[in-house]
Design a protein around this motif. Structure first.
Motif, PDB file in Angstrom:
ATOM      1  N   LYS A   1      21.383   2.851   1.444  1.00  0.00           N
ATOM      2  CA  LYS A   1      22.229   2.743   0.254  1.00  0.00           C
ATOM      3  C   LYS A   1      21.821   2.635  -0.796  1.00  0.00           C
ATOM      4  N   GLU A   2      20.526   1.866  -0.847  1.00  0.00           N
ATOM      5  CA  GLU A   2      19.678   1.722  -1.955  1.00  0.00           C
ATOM      6  C   GLU A   2      18.500   2.505  -1.909  1.00  0.00           C
ATOM      7  N   ILE A   3      18.641   4.070  -2.361  1.00  0.00           N
ATOM      8  CA  ILE A   3      17.568   4.914  -2.350  1.00  0.00           C
ATOM      9  C   ILE A   3      16.221   4.523  -3.031  1.00  0.00           C
ATOM     10  N   SER A   4      16.226   3.708  -3.966  1.00  0.00           N
ATOM     11  CA  SER A   4      15.124   3.345  -4.480  1.00  0.00           C
ATOM     12  C   SER A   4      14.083   2.242  -3.523  1.00  0.00           C
ATOM     13  N   THR A   5      14.850   1.785  -2.749  1.00  0.00           N
ATOM     14  CA  THR A   5      14.257   0.666  -2.024  1.00  0.00           C
ATOM     15  C   THR A   5      14.044   1.189  -0.630  1.00  0.00           C
ATOM     16  N   ASP A   6      15.029   1.745  -0.101  1.00  0.00           N
ATOM     17  CA  ASP A   6      15.011   2.245   1.297  1.00  0.00           C
ATOM     18  C   ASP A   6      14.047   3.677   1.640  1.00  0.00           C
ATOM     19  N   VAL A   7      13.766   4.376   0.589  1.00  0.00           N
ATOM     20  CA  VAL A   7      13.239   5.693   0.920  1.00  0.00           C
ATOM     21  C   VAL A   7      11.557   4.993   1.100  1.00  0.00           C
ATOM     22  N   PRO A   8      11.050   4.073   0.295  1.00  0.00           N
ATOM     23  CA  PRO A   8       9.668   3.825   0.309  1.00  0.00           C
ATOM     24  C   PRO A   8       9.498   2.917   1.690  1.00  0.00           C
ATOM     25  N   TYR A   9      10.573   2.449   2.279  1.00  0.00           N
ATOM     26  CA  TYR A   9      10.430   1.774   3.646  1.00  0.00           C
ATOM     27  C   TYR A   9      10.098   2.783   4.527  1.00  0.00           C
ATOM     28  N   PHE A  10      10.967   3.897   4.506  1.00  0.00           N
ATOM     29  CA  PHE A  10      10.847   5.014   5.434  1.00  0.00           C
ATOM     30  C   PHE A  10       9.353   5.594   5.274  1.00  0.00           C
TER      31      PHE A  10
ATOM     32  N   ASN B   1      -3.867   6.105   9.236  1.00  0.00           N
ATOM     33  CA  ASN B   1      -4.354   5.233   8.640  1.00  0.00           C
ATOM     34  C   ASN B   1      -3.229   4.283   7.740  1.00  0.00           C
ATOM     35  N   ILE B   2      -3.461   2.954   8.091  1.00  0.00           N
ATOM     36  CA  ILE B   2      -2.347   2.043   7.628  1.00  0.00           C
ATOM     37  C   ILE B   2      -2.174   2.067   6.133  1.00  0.00           C
ATOM     38  N   ALA B   3      -3.508   1.962   5.524  1.00  0.00           N
ATOM     39  CA  ALA B   3      -3.657   1.991   4.014  1.00  0.00           C
ATOM     40  C   ALA B   3      -2.922   3.023   3.319  1.00  0.00           C
ATOM     41  N   THR B   4      -3.148   4.447   3.976  1.00  0.00           N
ATOM     42  CA  THR B   4      -2.426   5.385   3.301  1.00  0.00           C
ATOM     43  C   THR B   4      -0.946   5.337   3.475  1.00  0.00           C
ATOM     44  N   GLY B   5      -0.513   4.876   4.563  1.00  0.00           N
ATOM     45  CA  GLY B   5       0.775   4.740   4.722  1.00  0.00           C
ATOM     46  C   GLY B   5       1.642   3.861   3.882  1.00  0.00           C
ATOM     47  N   LEU B   6       0.757   2.769   3.523  1.00  0.00           N
ATOM     48  CA  LEU B   6       1.209   1.619   2.790  1.00  0.00           C
ATOM     49  C   LEU B   6       1.019   2.480   1.076  1.00  0.00           C
ATOM     50  N   GLY B   7       0.199   3.149   0.659  1.00  0.00           N
ATOM     51  CA  GLY B   7      -0.118   3.503  -0.383  1.00  0.00           C
ATOM     52  C   GLY B   7       1.022   4.369  -0.907  1.00  0.00           C
ATOM     53  N   PHE B   8       1.723   5.513   0.075  1.00  0.00           N
ATOM     54  CA  PHE B   8       2.677   6.241  -0.044  1.00  0.00           C
ATOM     55  C   PHE B   8       3.910   5.321  -0.156  1.00  0.00           C
ATOM     56  N   GLY B   9       4.163   4.268   0.373  1.00  0.00           N
ATOM     57  CA  GLY B   9       5.232   3.468   0.054  1.00  0.00           C
ATOM     58  C   GLY B   9       5.266   2.888  -1.358  1.00  0.00           C
TER      59      GLY B   9
ATOM     60  N   ILE C   1       3.504   3.925  -4.016  1.00  0.00           N
ATOM     61  CA  ILE C   1       3.494   4.888  -5.090  1.00  0.00           C
ATOM     62  C   ILE C   1       5.111   5.337  -5.107  1.00  0.00           C
ATOM     63  N   SER C   2       5.875   5.500  -3.804  1.00  0.00           N
ATOM     64  CA  SER C   2       7.048   6.046  -3.953  1.00  0.00           C
ATOM     65  C   SER C   2       8.123   4.928  -4.573  1.00  0.00           C
TER      66      SER C   2
ATOM     67  N   ALA D   1      -0.035   0.456  -7.414  1.00  0.00           N
ATOM     68  CA  ALA D   1       0.295   1.964  -7.460  1.00  0.00           C
ATOM     69  C   ALA D   1      -0.506   2.710  -7.786  1.00  0.00           C
ATOM     70  N   LEU D   2      -1.022   2.534  -9.365  1.00  0.00           N
ATOM     71  CA  LEU D   2      -2.063   3.200  -9.732  1.00  0.00           C
ATOM     72  C   LEU D   2      -3.318   3.582  -9.092  1.00  0.00           C
ATOM     73  N   VAL D   3      -3.795   2.441  -8.543  1.00  0.00           N
ATOM     74  CA  VAL D   3      -5.029   2.255  -7.955  1.00  0.00           C
ATOM     75  C   VAL D   3      -4.757   3.161  -6.662  1.00  0.00           C
ATOM     76  N   PHE D   4      -3.688   3.070  -5.984  1.00  0.00           N
ATOM     77  CA  PHE D   4      -3.432   4.013  -4.436  1.00  0.00           C
ATOM     78  C   PHE D   4      -3.324   5.372  -4.974  1.00  0.00           C
ATOM     79  N   LEU D   5      -2.840   5.793  -6.169  1.00  0.00           N
ATOM     80  CA  LEU D   5      -2.522   7.075  -6.508  1.00  0.00           C
ATOM     81  C   LEU D   5      -3.972   7.567  -7.019  1.00  0.00           C
ATOM     82  N   ALA D   6      -4.863   6.916  -7.701  1.00  0.00           N
ATOM     83  CA  ALA D   6      -6.211   7.326  -7.909  1.00  0.00           C
ATOM     84  C   ALA D   6      -7.074   7.466  -6.522  1.00  0.00           C
ATOM     85  N   VAL D   7      -6.795   6.668  -5.547  1.00  0.00           N
ATOM     86  CA  VAL D   7      -7.488   6.945  -4.285  1.00  0.00           C
ATOM     87  C   VAL D   7      -7.064   7.925  -3.752  1.00  0.00           C
TER      88      VAL D   7
END
Length: 75
Positions: A12-21, A32-40, A42-43, A65-71
């Motif tokens: 229902k709340e796209i800006s919160t639920d899509v990053p969870y998914f 990689n758990i860290a990469t999955g968290l990074g995508f979450g 950043i999104s 988010a900036l650190v994950f994006l840089a990595v």
């Protein structure tokens, strides 16, 4: 068990639920758990900015988010 967690996201709340998914989805696909968290993270930041809810983003979250994006961009 994982399927139950994904089916409980109501989107229902796209800006919160899509990053969870994305976090749950990207962990096994990147092996990689860290990469999955990074995508979450950043999104989350991108979707909050695009939906006009910039005030919900803390400075710490923006920096992470900036650190994950840089990595992700350097790999």
């Amino acid at each position: 068990m994982l399927q139950e967690s994904v089916t409980r996201i109501n989107f229902k709340e796209i800006s919160t639920d899509v990053p969870y998914f994305l976090t749950i989805f990207m962990m096994p696909f990147t092996f990689n758990i860290a990469t999955g968290l990074g995508f979450g993270v950043i999104s989350f930041v991108i979707l909050k900015v695009l939906s006009g809810k910039r005030q919900e983003i803390t400075l710490t979250m923006a920096i992470i988010a900036l650190v994950f994006l840089a990595v992700l961009l350097t790999n």
